[in-house]
Design an enzyme around this catalytic site. Structure first.
Site, PDB file in Angstrom:
ATOM      1  N   GLU A 113       0.848  -1.199   0.000  1.00  0.00           N
ATOM      2  CA  GLU A 113       0.000   0.000   0.000  1.00  0.00           C
ATOM      3  C   GLU A 113       0.885   1.251   0.000  1.00  0.00           C
ATOM      4  O   GLU A 113       2.008   1.228   0.505  1.00  0.00           O
ATOM      5  CB  GLU A 113      -0.896  -0.083   1.252  1.00  0.00           C
ATOM      6  CG  GLU A 113      -1.783   1.081   1.549  1.00  0.00           C
ATOM      7  CD  GLU A 113      -2.829   1.413   0.502  1.00  0.00           C
ATOM      8  OE1 GLU A 113      -2.441   1.610  -0.660  1.00  0.00           O
ATOM      9  OE2 GLU A 113      -4.013   1.539   0.860  1.00  0.00           O
ATOM     10  N   ASP A 114       0.396   2.317  -0.569  1.00  0.00           N
ATOM     11  CA  ASP A 114       1.166   3.554  -0.564  1.00  0.00           C
ATOM     12  C   ASP A 114       1.210   4.153   0.839  1.00  0.00           C
ATOM     13  O   ASP A 114       2.278   4.373   1.411  1.00  0.00           O
ATOM     14  CB  ASP A 114       0.621   4.557  -1.604  1.00  0.00           C
ATOM     15  CG  ASP A 114      -0.868   4.842  -1.475  1.00  0.00           C
ATOM     16  OD1 ASP A 114      -1.544   4.273  -0.587  1.00  0.00           O
ATOM     17  OD2 ASP A 114      -1.381   5.644  -2.275  1.00  0.00           O
TER      18      ASP A 114
ATOM     19  N   ASP B 114      -3.283   5.341   6.540  1.00  0.00           N
ATOM     20  CA  ASP B 114      -3.694   6.602   7.156  1.00  0.00           C
ATOM     21  C   ASP B 114      -4.624   6.281   8.328  1.00  0.00           C
ATOM     22  O   ASP B 114      -4.157   5.974   9.422  1.00  0.00           O
ATOM     23  CB  ASP B 114      -4.354   7.444   6.063  1.00  0.00           C
ATOM     24  CG  ASP B 114      -4.696   8.855   6.491  1.00  0.00           C
ATOM     25  OD1 ASP B 114      -4.033   9.389   7.387  1.00  0.00           O
ATOM     26  OD2 ASP B 114      -5.635   9.438   5.914  1.00  0.00           O
TER      27      ASP B 114
ATOM     28  N   PHE C  46      -0.566  16.467   3.563  1.00  0.00           N
ATOM     29  CA  PHE C  46      -1.038  15.700   2.429  1.00  0.00           C
ATOM     30  C   PHE C  46       0.098  15.543   1.434  1.00  0.00           C
ATOM     31  O   PHE C  46       0.719  16.511   1.022  1.00  0.00           O
ATOM     32  CB  PHE C  46      -2.264  16.347   1.773  1.00  0.00           C
ATOM     33  CG  PHE C  46      -2.998  15.337   0.945  1.00  0.00           C
ATOM     34  CD1 PHE C  46      -3.852  14.423   1.536  1.00  0.00           C
ATOM     35  CD2 PHE C  46      -2.776  15.263  -0.427  1.00  0.00           C
ATOM     36  CE1 PHE C  46      -4.491  13.446   0.780  1.00  0.00           C
ATOM     37  CE2 PHE C  46      -3.416  14.283  -1.186  1.00  0.00           C
ATOM     38  CZ  PHE C  46      -4.269  13.377  -0.587  1.00  0.00           C
TER      39      PHE C  46
ATOM     40  N   ARG D 289       1.037  11.968  -9.440  1.00  0.00           N
ATOM     41  CA  ARG D 289       1.553  10.628  -9.104  1.00  0.00           C
ATOM     42  C   ARG D 289       2.948  10.384  -9.648  1.00  0.00           C
ATOM     43  O   ARG D 289       3.714   9.591  -9.117  1.00  0.00           O
ATOM     44  CB  ARG D 289       0.636   9.542  -9.697  1.00  0.00           C
ATOM     45  CG  ARG D 289      -0.751   9.473  -9.092  1.00  0.00           C
ATOM     46  CD  ARG D 289      -1.421   8.176  -9.539  1.00  0.00           C
ATOM     47  NE  ARG D 289      -2.858   8.173  -9.325  1.00  0.00           N
ATOM     48  CZ  ARG D 289      -3.441   7.796  -8.186  1.00  0.00           C
ATOM     49  NH1 ARG D 289      -2.716   7.418  -7.154  1.00  0.00           N
ATOM     50  NH2 ARG D 289      -4.756   7.813  -8.090  1.00  0.00           N
TER      51      ARG D 289
HETATM   52  P1  IMP Z   1      -6.976   4.889   5.004  1.00  0.00           P
HETATM   53  O1  IMP Z   1      -8.073   3.914   4.722  1.00  0.00           O
HETATM   54  O2  IMP Z   1      -7.458   6.116   5.708  1.00  0.00           O
HETATM   55  O3  IMP Z   1      -5.791   4.265   5.709  1.00  0.00           O
HETATM   56  O4  IMP Z   1      -6.573   5.432   3.607  1.00  0.00           O
HETATM   57  C1  IMP Z   1      -5.419   5.186   2.979  1.00  0.00           C
HETATM   58  C2  IMP Z   1      -5.542   5.737   1.580  1.00  0.00           C
HETATM   59  O5  IMP Z   1      -5.832   7.140   1.602  1.00  0.00           O
HETATM   60  C3  IMP Z   1      -4.231   5.600   0.858  1.00  0.00           C
HETATM   61  O6  IMP Z   1      -4.191   4.422   0.124  1.00  0.00           O
HETATM   62  C4  IMP Z   1      -4.214   6.798  -0.020  1.00  0.00           C
HETATM   63  O7  IMP Z   1      -4.837   6.490  -1.252  1.00  0.00           O
HETATM   64  C5  IMP Z   1      -5.054   7.826   0.665  1.00  0.00           C
HETATM   65  N1  IMP Z   1      -4.202   8.810   1.331  1.00  0.00           N
HETATM   66  C6  IMP Z   1      -4.053   9.023   2.657  1.00  0.00           C
HETATM   67  N2  IMP Z   1      -3.192  10.009   2.903  1.00  0.00           N
HETATM   68  C7  IMP Z   1      -2.758  10.426   1.699  1.00  0.00           C
HETATM   69  C8  IMP Z   1      -1.821  11.442   1.288  1.00  0.00           C
HETATM   70  O8  IMP Z   1      -1.193  12.161   2.078  1.00  0.00           O
HETATM   71  N3  IMP Z   1      -1.641  11.575  -0.050  1.00  0.00           N
HETATM   72  C9  IMP Z   1      -2.285  10.817  -0.971  1.00  0.00           C
HETATM   73  N4  IMP Z   1      -3.154   9.862  -0.630  1.00  0.00           N
HETATM   74  C10 IMP Z   1      -3.394   9.676   0.688  1.00  0.00           C
HETATM   75 MG    MG Z   2      -4.350   4.339  -2.090  1.00  0.00          MG
END
Ligand code: IMP
Ligand code: MG
Length: 174
Positions: free
Chosen positions: A96-97, A100, A149, A162
Site C-alpha cells: 500500500e502507498d 492513514d 497531504f 503521481r
Molecule cells: P486509510 O483507509 O485512511 O488508511 O486510507 C489510505 C488511503 O488514503 C491511501 O491508500 C491513499 O490512497 C489515501 N491517502 C491518505 N493520505 C494520503 C496522502 O497524504 N496523499 C495521498 N493519498 C493519501
Molecule cells: Mg491508495
C-alpha cells in the site's frame, strides 16, 4: 496550482525500498510470496519493491473504492477489482502507498484472510501512525510521517502528481 515541499527524496526512497526488499527476502526465505498492490497509489512502490525482493514471486493488484472525500477515506471500503491469482494457502504481502486511518488496509487484510491465505502481511511505503482510527499495524513500513497531504511516487491529489520521483507535502493549493 499547488505549492509543495520535498519530504522524501528519490535517493532516500530508493535506499529504503532496497532495505525493505532485503528484510522481506530474509523473512520469507525458502518460501514464495504473492505481492498484492493496492491501485492506483501503490503502482510505483510495487514496481520498485518487487524488483528489490529476491524470492519466487507472483504479483497482482486490487483496487478499492472508499467512500469519502478526496483527502480522507471513510468507513466503507469495497473491492472494485479483485486479484486474479489463487490466494488460498499462499503468503500474501499487501503493498500500500499510505496507511492513514487504517480502514483500507484493515479491510483488505480481512478480505485476504477470508480467502484462505496462509498469511497476510502489510507493507506500506508511508505510515501515518498518528491518524490511525482502526487498530492495524504495517508489518513493514518505509517511512513514518506525522501529518500533511503527500503527493508523488504514486501518491495523488485528485489523480494528479503521481508521476514525481520524490514525495512532496502540499503546502498550499488544496
Ligand atoms: P486509510 O483507509 O485512511 O488508511 O486510507 C489510505 C488511503 O488514503 C491511501 O491508500 C491513499 O490512497 C489515501 N491517502 C491518505 N493520505 C494520503 C496522502 O497524504 N496523499 C495521498 N493519498 C493519501
Ligand atoms: Mg491508495
Amino acid at each position: 496550482m499547488i505549492t509543495k515541499e520535498e519530504v522524501l527524496s528519490r535517493e532516500e526512497i530508493s535506499r529504503r525500498v532496497a532495505e525493505l526488499g532485503a528484510v522481506i527476502s530474509r523473512d520469507y526465505a525458502g518460501r514464495s510470496l504473492v505481492m498484492v498492490g493496492v491501485l492506483n497509489g501503490a503502482y510505483i512502490f510495487m514496481a520498485d519493491l518487487s524488483r528489490a525482493v529476491d524470492l519466487p514471486l507472483e504479483v497482482d493488484f486490487v483496487r478499492v473504492a472508499s467512500y469519502g472525500t478526496n483527502t480522507c477515506s471513510s468507513g466503507t471500503v469495497s473491492l472494485v477489482k479483485d486479484v486474479e491469482l489463487e490466494v488460498k494457502g499462499k503468503d500474501i504481502l499487501l503493498v500500500e502507498d499510505i496507511v492513514d486511518t487504517g480502514r483500507t488496509i484493515a479491510r483488505l487484510r480481512e478480505i485476504f484472510a477470508k480467502k484462505g491465505a496462509r498469511s497476510v502481511r502489510i507493507c506500506a511505503l508511508i505510515d501515518k501512525k498518528e491518524r490511525r482510527e482502526v487498530e492495524v499495524e504495517a508489518d513493514y513500513a518505509g517511512f513514518t510521517v506525522a501529518d500533511g497531504f503527500l503527493v508523488g511516487y504514486g501518491l495523488d491529489y485528485a489523480e494528479q502528481h503521481r508521476q514525481y520521483p520524490a514525495v512532496y507535502k502540499i503546502v498550499s493549493g488544496v
